[in-house]
Design a protein around this motif. Structure first.
Motif, PDB file in Angstrom:
ATOM      1  N   LEU A 197       0.825  -1.200   0.000  1.00 30.91           N
ATOM      2  CA  LEU A 197       0.000   0.000   0.000  1.00 30.91           C
ATOM      3  C   LEU A 197       0.868   1.262   0.000  1.00 30.91           C
ATOM      4  CD1 LEU A 197      -2.684   1.419   0.114  1.00 30.91           C
ATOM      5  CD2 LEU A 197      -2.766   1.007   2.586  1.00 30.91           C
ATOM      6  N   ALA A 198       1.932   1.246   0.776  1.00 25.80           N
ATOM      7  CA  ALA A 198       2.819   2.413   0.828  1.00 25.80           C
ATOM      8  C   ALA A 198       3.432   2.692  -0.540  1.00 25.80           C
ATOM      9  CB  ALA A 198       3.908   2.193   1.870  1.00 25.80           C
ATOM     10  N   ARG A 199       3.873   1.633  -1.218  1.00 23.14           N
ATOM     11  CA  ARG A 199       4.466   1.820  -2.547  1.00 23.14           C
ATOM     12  C   ARG A 199       3.418   2.242  -3.566  1.00 23.14           C
ATOM     13  NH1 ARG A 199       9.570   0.567  -2.094  1.00 23.14           N
ATOM     14  NH2 ARG A 199      10.290  -1.060  -0.651  1.00 23.14           N
ATOM     15  N   GLU A 200       2.213   1.729  -3.414  1.00 19.50           N
ATOM     16  CA  GLU A 200       1.126   2.139  -4.308  1.00 19.50           C
ATOM     17  C   GLU A 200       0.830   3.630  -4.155  1.00 19.50           C
ATOM     18  OE1 GLU A 200      -3.671   1.340  -4.687  1.00 19.50           O
ATOM     19  OE2 GLU A 200      -2.382  -0.299  -4.030  1.00 19.50           O
ATOM     20  N   ILE A 201       0.826   4.119  -2.933  1.00 17.92           N
ATOM     21  CA  ILE A 201       0.545   5.536  -2.680  1.00 17.92           C
ATOM     22  C   ILE A 201       1.646   6.430  -3.236  1.00 17.92           C
ATOM     23  CG2 ILE A 201       0.306   7.278  -0.850  1.00 17.92           C
ATOM     24  CD1 ILE A 201      -0.979   5.093   0.887  1.00 17.92           C
ATOM     25  N   LEU A 202       2.898   5.988  -3.105  1.00 21.99           N
ATOM     26  CA  LEU A 202       4.021   6.898  -3.355  1.00 21.99           C
ATOM     27  C   LEU A 202       4.797   6.654  -4.640  1.00 21.99           C
ATOM     28  CD1 LEU A 202       5.427   7.077   0.281  1.00 21.99           C
ATOM     29  CD2 LEU A 202       4.010   8.771  -0.896  1.00 21.99           C
ATOM     30  N   THR A 203       4.608   5.506  -5.289  1.00 15.60           N
ATOM     31  CA  THR A 203       5.419   5.233  -6.485  1.00 15.60           C
ATOM     32  C   THR A 203       4.610   4.930  -7.738  1.00 15.60           C
ATOM     33  OG1 THR A 203       5.611   2.845  -6.006  1.00 15.60           O
ATOM     34  CG2 THR A 203       7.264   4.315  -5.009  1.00 15.60           C
TER      35      THR A 203
END
Length: 301
Positions: A197-203
C-alpha cells in the motif's frame, strides 16, 4: 583434561576476530536516521534543551534566553549482554569450526540491538512519555509558552490518511510559533504488512481509477520489518533530513568482547567450558516528537 594454554589463547583470539568482523557490518540506515548517538561517561544524562527550538530573532535590548532547564528528560544507561559457552573439550580437540556461526550470530545480535530497542520505543510511543510529559505520539503536546500541537493519528494507512499525516508534519511549529520547515526528507515508514500500500501511494504512476497519482514522490516509502514484530498496523510519517532526530541512543560503553577462558577459573573447573560475552552499556529515549506523526492503525481507514 589438560588443555594447552596456547590453544585457549588461539581459540579466544579467533572467536574475537570473527565477532568484530561481523559487528563491523553496515548499520541499518533507518536506525542512524531515526536516532542521534550521544556519548557519555555518566550513568545517566539529563536533557534540558529539547524544547530550545525558537530560532534566530532580532537582537533588541537584552537577549531573550530560552529556558533550557524546564521539561528536562533523563535517560538512564543499562547494562546489556549476550553470553555463550564453548566446550573445553572442543578447544582441546581443535573442534572449533562449528562455532564460527555462533559468534557471527552473537555479533549480528549486538549490531541489530539498537534497532530493536528504537523500534520498541517507536511502536510503543503511543503509551510512553517524552520530555514534555505527554506520550511521544500525543494530541496534548504543549510547549512551555502554552502553544500546543498533535502528532498522533489512529486510522489505518490510506491515501487520505497519509495526506493528513504529511500535512500535520509539514505545518509543525516551533515554540516561537514559526514553522519548523519540515519536508527535507519525508519518509512513510511502515512494516512489511503495509509495504504494498505504501508503494502504491508513493510510487505508482496512476491511481486505481486511472487518474494521475498526485501523491507520487511526496515521500519515500521505507519498510522496516521491526515494526511488524510489535504492531504491523502502525505507520509513521517523518522527516529524516533534519540535523535533529526523534530518538536518542546514549552510549556509555560500546560493545566489547569479554571472555572467561582461564582454565583455573572456578566456573571453568566446575563446568568444563569457557564463557564468551558481548557486553555494552547504553540508554535509549525520546528526543523530538515534532519530527514524526504516528498512527497505531487501531481504527478503520
Amino acid at each position: 583434561m589438560l588443555i594447552n594454554k596456547s590453544k585457549i589463547v588461539q581459540a579466544s583470539q579467533g572467536f574475537k576476530a570473527v565477532f568484530f568482523e561481523e559487528l563491523a557490518a553496515k548499520e541499518d540506515e533507518i536506525v542512524s536516521k531515526l536516532a542521534a548517538r550521544v556519548s557519555t561517561s555518566n550513568t545517566s544524562e539529563t536533557y534540558g534543551w529539547l524544547e530550545k527550538l525558537s530560532g534566530m530573532k532580532e537582537f533588541v535590548g537584552e537577549a531573550r534566553i530560552g529556558n533550557v532547564g524546564a521539561n528536562s528528560y533523563t535517560i538512564q544507561n543499562k547494562e546489556w549482554e549476550d553470553t555463550v559457552s564453548v566446550s573445553a573439550r572442543d578447544i582441546a580437540n581443535d573442534s572449533l569450526g562449528k562455532y564460527k556461526k555462533l559468534f557471527q550470530a552473537m555479533a549480528t545480535g549486538a549490531r541489530l540491538h539498537d534497532g530493536e530497542v528504537i523500534a520498541d520505543f517507536l511502536c510503543n510511543g503511543f503509551t510512553r512519555a517524552c520530555y514534555d510529559g505527554a506520550n511521544f505520539f500525543s494530541d496534548v503536546h504543549k510547549y512551555q509558552n502554552g502553544l500546543t500541537y498533535s502528532n498522533v493519528l489512529t486510522k489505518k494507512l490510506s491515501v487520505e490518511n497519509f495526506r493528513n499525516a504529511r500535512s500535520v508534519l509539514r505545518t509543525m511549529r516551533k515554540p516561537s510559533g514559526k514553522s519548523m520547515g519540515l519536508g527535507k526528507d519525508i519518509v512513510l515508514l511502515v512494516g512489511a504488512a503495509n509495504e504494498s500500500l505504501a508503494r502504491e501511494i508513493l510510487t505508482a504512476e496512476r491511481t486505481a481509477n486511472g487518474s494521475t497519482n498526485i501523491d507520487k514522490g511526496t515521500a519515500r516509502p521505507v519498510v522496516w520489518s521491526e515494526i511488524d514484530v510489535i504492531n504491523p498496523n502502525a505507520w509513521f510519517v517523518c522527516d529524516l533530513g533534519q540535523v535533529i532526530q526523534p530518538f536518542i541512543i546514549q552510549q556509555e560503553q560500546p560493545v566489547e568482547f569479554r571472555h572467561c577462558d582461564d582454565p583455573n577459573d572456578s566456573y571453568v573447573i566446575q563446568n568444563n567450558e569457557f564463557l564468551y560475552q558481548a557486553y555494552k552499556v547504553a540508554g535509549y529515549g525520546y528526543a523530538f516528537p515534532q519530527l514524526m506523526v504516528g498512527s497505531d492503525g487501531s481504527t478503520a481507514a
